[in-house]
Design a protein around this motif. Sequence first.
Motif, PDB file in Angstrom:
ATOM      1  N   ILE A 179       0.815  -1.219   0.000  1.00 34.61           N
ATOM      2  CA  ILE A 179       0.000   0.000   0.000  1.00 34.61           C
ATOM      3  C   ILE A 179       0.852   1.275   0.000  1.00 34.61           C
ATOM      4  O   ILE A 179       0.577   2.196  -0.781  1.00 34.61           O
ATOM      5  N   PRO A 180       1.882   1.396   0.865  1.00 35.08           N
ATOM      6  CA  PRO A 180       2.699   2.632   0.814  1.00 35.08           C
ATOM      7  C   PRO A 180       3.321   2.886  -0.551  1.00 35.08           C
ATOM      8  O   PRO A 180       3.436   4.042  -0.975  1.00 35.08           O
ATOM      9  N   LEU A 181       3.686   1.830  -1.255  1.00 35.47           N
ATOM     10  CA  LEU A 181       4.274   1.972  -2.582  1.00 35.47           C
ATOM     11  C   LEU A 181       3.271   2.580  -3.551  1.00 35.47           C
ATOM     12  O   LEU A 181       3.601   3.464  -4.344  1.00 35.47           O
ATOM     13  N   MET A 182       2.012   2.113  -3.465  1.00 34.08           N
ATOM     14  CA  MET A 182       0.965   2.624  -4.358  1.00 34.08           C
ATOM     15  C   MET A 182       0.563   4.047  -3.983  1.00 34.08           C
ATOM     16  O   MET A 182       0.335   4.894  -4.865  1.00 34.08           O
ATOM     17  N   ILE A 183       0.468   4.329  -2.682  1.00 31.65           N
ATOM     18  CA  ILE A 183       0.104   5.683  -2.236  1.00 31.65           C
ATOM     19  C   ILE A 183       1.158   6.687  -2.675  1.00 31.65           C
ATOM     20  O   ILE A 183       0.836   7.779  -3.173  1.00 31.65           O
ATOM     21  N   ARG A 184       2.408   6.326  -2.509  1.00 33.27           N
ATOM     22  CA  ARG A 184       3.504   7.210  -2.915  1.00 33.27           C
ATOM     23  C   ARG A 184       3.431   7.495  -4.413  1.00 33.27           C
ATOM     24  O   ARG A 184       3.689   8.617  -4.857  1.00 33.27           O
ATOM     25  N   PHE A 216      12.811   6.460  -2.982  1.00 33.45           N
ATOM     26  CA  PHE A 216      12.035   5.732  -1.970  1.00 33.45           C
ATOM     27  C   PHE A 216      11.389   4.502  -2.585  1.00 33.45           C
ATOM     28  O   PHE A 216      11.465   3.399  -2.031  1.00 33.45           O
ATOM     29  N   ASN A 217      10.712   4.677  -3.727  1.00 30.60           N
ATOM     30  CA  ASN A 217      10.044   3.548  -4.367  1.00 30.60           C
ATOM     31  C   ASN A 217      11.037   2.472  -4.780  1.00 30.60           C
ATOM     32  O   ASN A 217      10.759   1.272  -4.658  1.00 30.60           O
ATOM     33  N   PHE A 218      12.194   2.910  -5.280  1.00 31.23           N
ATOM     34  CA  PHE A 218      13.191   1.932  -5.716  1.00 31.23           C
ATOM     35  C   PHE A 218      13.719   1.125  -4.530  1.00 31.23           C
ATOM     36  O   PHE A 218      13.765  -0.108  -4.567  1.00 31.23           O
TER      37      PHE A 218
END
Length: 339
Positions: A179-184, A216-218
Amino acid sequence: MPRSLRSQPGHGIVALGAVSMADFNASSIPSSTFYLTGIPGYEAIHHWISIPFCILYFIGIVGNCTILHVIRTDPSLHEPMYYFLAMLSFADMGMSLPTLISVLQVLWSISREIEFNTCVIQMFLIHSFSFTESGVLLAMAFDRYVAICHPLRYATILTPQRIARIGIFAVFRSSLPVIPLMIRLTYFPFCHSRVLSHSYCLHQDVIRLVCADTKFNFIYGFVLVTLFWGCDSLGILVSYIFILHSVLNIASWEERLKALNTCASHICAVLILYVPMIGLSIVHRFAKHVSPLVHVLMAHIYLLIPPVLNPIIYSVKNKKIHRGIIHLITPKGMPSSLR
């Protein structure tokens, strides 16, 4: 060709080609949508390419639904091993079904656009269910370990309540960290071309279109992959080390082979998931300059091969599942000796 459709250096975006895209204007893509490429260089024969895709989707859906139905209706299959197999079939369908509409729309030239929110949901489901499948395979390895190394305690260790908790934990363990990955991703600006190099949305593909700091995502994505796949594969390996140690203590070669044969289907399922998964990660992260066709083929192999092959393997290798399927498709009036 509009410049925004050309391959962006270092971003792995596919040039769409002038044959099928002559009338397409990149500036016409709304800011809330992405444009799906399909199979790069083969746009003119997408209708023909759709035939094997339809066959694969059909086999995957019918095969996994059959496994689920047989396990649900056959009381002899209400055992821990088959409950985990039902979870595996559920995860297989969760990986492939979210992409069914977008893939076929692209290949049938119905629509190549996908809304950003739909894209995010699709990515979330694909990555969550792939992690769930990895967790289920780890649980199945533990099941084989208990069955072979502690057969007398099998029913007391793997109770229905404990199996249900394992399944619920696998789902939440796999979905919440994504979820944090998608929100970001929803807060990123997309100022490069909005053309994706696949016929569905993958996080690795979408993140290349961002014109902001994606560190961050990477890093977060790399940590997730390492923790889930690394820990799960390590757990599976440790389980099989204990299984081999226990099997080698069996005096009879026939009993050794019989014990190992119960693990054959699971080992195949592990290889079917992990080999394409690792290959796709390597291609996206470390082979950005290879042919775009390689990226696309690896992405579809990762998506479609496990849901297609797992039901076939378990139908062939597992005698109870095989008998259940034969019983399902055989006319009820036929004598049991002919089934």
